[in-house]
Design a protein around this motif. Structure first.
Motif, PDB file in Angstrom:
ATOM      1  N   LEU A 148      40.564  40.685  34.377  1.00 60.88           N
ATOM      2  CA  LEU A 148      39.738  41.244  35.445  1.00 60.88           C
ATOM      3  C   LEU A 148      38.283  41.229  35.016  1.00 60.88           C
ATOM      4  O   LEU A 148      37.942  41.655  33.914  1.00 60.88           O
ATOM      5  CB  LEU A 148      40.171  42.676  35.750  1.00 60.88           C
ATOM      6  N   GLY A 149      37.428  40.723  35.880  1.00 62.93           N
ATOM      7  CA  GLY A 149      35.987  40.771  35.640  1.00 62.93           C
ATOM      8  C   GLY A 149      35.260  41.074  36.930  1.00 62.93           C
ATOM      9  O   GLY A 149      35.785  40.822  38.022  1.00 62.93           O
ATOM     10  N   GLY A 150      34.068  41.648  36.818  1.00 60.15           N
ATOM     11  CA  GLY A 150      33.323  41.957  38.031  1.00 60.15           C
ATOM     12  C   GLY A 150      31.946  42.484  37.724  1.00 60.15           C
ATOM     13  O   GLY A 150      31.464  42.413  36.577  1.00 60.15           O
ATOM     14  N   ILE A 159      37.099  41.651  28.816  1.00 61.22           N
ATOM     15  CA  ILE A 159      37.231  43.076  28.492  1.00 61.22           C
ATOM     16  C   ILE A 159      38.570  43.635  28.945  1.00 61.22           C
ATOM     17  O   ILE A 159      39.225  44.393  28.207  1.00 61.22           O
ATOM     18  CB  ILE A 159      36.077  43.877  29.130  1.00 61.22           C
ATOM     19  N   TYR A 160      39.004  43.292  30.161  1.00 58.84           N
ATOM     20  CA  TYR A 160      40.210  43.900  30.731  1.00 58.84           C
ATOM     21  C   TYR A 160      41.283  42.844  30.995  1.00 58.84           C
ATOM     22  O   TYR A 160      41.045  41.877  31.731  1.00 58.84           O
ATOM     23  CB  TYR A 160      39.890  44.617  32.039  1.00 58.84           C
ATOM     24  N   THR A 161      42.463  43.046  30.401  1.00 59.53           N
ATOM     25  CA  THR A 161      43.633  42.212  30.675  1.00 59.53           C
ATOM     26  C   THR A 161      44.643  43.054  31.434  1.00 59.53           C
ATOM     27  O   THR A 161      44.966  44.180  31.033  1.00 59.53           O
ATOM     28  CB  THR A 161      44.263  41.686  29.375  1.00 59.53           C
ATOM     29  N   TYR A 170      51.021  42.385  38.557  1.00 60.07           N
ATOM     30  CA  TYR A 170      50.111  42.794  37.502  1.00 60.07           C
ATOM     31  C   TYR A 170      49.223  43.937  38.008  1.00 60.07           C
ATOM     32  O   TYR A 170      48.751  43.898  39.154  1.00 60.07           O
ATOM     33  CB  TYR A 170      49.222  41.624  37.067  1.00 60.07           C
ATOM     34  N   GLN A 171      48.988  44.932  37.145  1.00 65.71           N
ATOM     35  CA  GLN A 171      48.179  46.080  37.540  1.00 65.71           C
ATOM     36  C   GLN A 171      47.236  46.482  36.410  1.00 65.71           C
ATOM     37  O   GLN A 171      47.505  46.240  35.237  1.00 65.71           O
ATOM     38  CB  GLN A 171      49.057  47.276  37.907  1.00 65.71           C
ATOM     39  N   LEU A 172      46.148  47.130  36.820  1.00 69.57           N
ATOM     40  CA  LEU A 172      45.220  47.736  35.871  1.00 69.57           C
ATOM     41  C   LEU A 172      44.544  48.903  36.561  1.00 69.57           C
ATOM     42  O   LEU A 172      43.973  48.750  37.645  1.00 69.57           O
ATOM     43  CB  LEU A 172      44.157  46.734  35.412  1.00 69.57           C
ATOM     44  N   TYR A 185      39.874  38.104  39.729  1.00 59.03           N
ATOM     45  CA  TYR A 185      40.846  37.957  38.654  1.00 59.03           C
ATOM     46  C   TYR A 185      40.634  36.592  38.016  1.00 59.03           C
ATOM     47  O   TYR A 185      40.112  35.664  38.646  1.00 59.03           O
ATOM     48  CB  TYR A 185      42.268  38.088  39.199  1.00 59.03           C
ATOM     49  N   TYR A 186      41.066  36.473  36.776  1.00 62.77           N
ATOM     50  CA  TYR A 186      40.877  35.209  36.049  1.00 62.77           C
ATOM     51  C   TYR A 186      42.179  34.796  35.383  1.00 62.77           C
ATOM     52  O   TYR A 186      42.831  35.574  34.697  1.00 62.77           O
ATOM     53  CB  TYR A 186      39.785  35.361  34.983  1.00 62.77           C
TER      54      TYR A 186
END
Length: 215
Positions: A148-150, A159-161, A170-172, A185-186
């Motif tokens: 996740l990027g933004g 930073i965030y997987t 998939y969740q975060l 998302y990447y």
């Protein structure tokens, strides 16, 4: 009960014809023919104290002429409710729902009520939960590494997987201050828009990003 605007807008986009009430997760979509001046709905779990107004959808042709119309109302069902009982108010007259064959006679009221049985299926979509926490949701193939990027990471996707909580889901959960945020998302170096969130915008470099607001 406040409705999640993202889920609500997604549900409304699926309404294209009049029919029996349709259950979608924690929501029920009611429709009515647009042949009356006004259609409302009142629920037994609210003691029939409030009449909720249906809204109108008009479908237009290329010349902006209306070719089809219908009324609709979206109910977010309380968590402890398994059956929704209701009556319609059409041009001031109380009635059962003519599009719903499921009815019961309420002996206390002496009235026939229309009913909908709610079989809950969890709706997986990005949303703001509690304490200004955003639950980001991605659905795809199982076994991927989704990041996740933004705007809240200066578009750094390292930073965030996200965690795969179910096959392909998939969740975060990420606490964020009040504000409007842009994200993607990447998978590898490929950016992916959030298909569970209809809110989109262009980034300064011309790419499409998903948008969410924390209030």
């Amino acid at each position: 009960m406040a409705q999640d605007s993202y889920i609500y807008n997604t549900l409304v986009s699926t309404i294209n014809k009049v029919g029996a009430p349709r259950v979608e997760g924690d929501y029920v979509i009611f429709t009515a023919e647009a042949t009356s001046r006004h259609v409302g709905i009142a629920f037994q779990h609210e003691g029939f104290k409030t009449i909720h107004n249906f809204q109108r959808i008009d479908t237009k042709d290329t010349e902006e002429k209306i070719i089809n119309s219908l009324y609709f109302y979206v109910l977010e069902v309380p968590q402890d409710l398994k059956t929704v009982s209701y009556r319609l108010v059409v041009d001031g007259l109380w009635t059962v729902d003519p599009l719903n064959a499921n009815r019961v006679f309420d002996q206390n009221m002496g009235l026939v009520l229309s009913t909908v049985n709610v079989q809950r299926q969890e709706v997986h979509a990005t949303k703001v939960t509690t304490n200004n926490t955003v639950r980001f949701v991605y659905q795809g193939e199982s076994g991927q590494q989704i990041r996740l990027g933004g705007s809240f990471t200066n578009w750094d996707s390292s930073i965030y997987t996200m965690r795969e909580v179910a096959p392909g889901l998939y969740q975060l959960d990420l606490p964020l201050p009040q504000g409007t945020y842009y994200y993607a998302y990447y998978h590898g170096i490929t950016p992916l828009v959030d298909k569970t969130n209809p809110q989109r915008a262009y980034t300064p470099d011309g790419k499409v990003a998903s948008v969410i607001t924390v209030q």
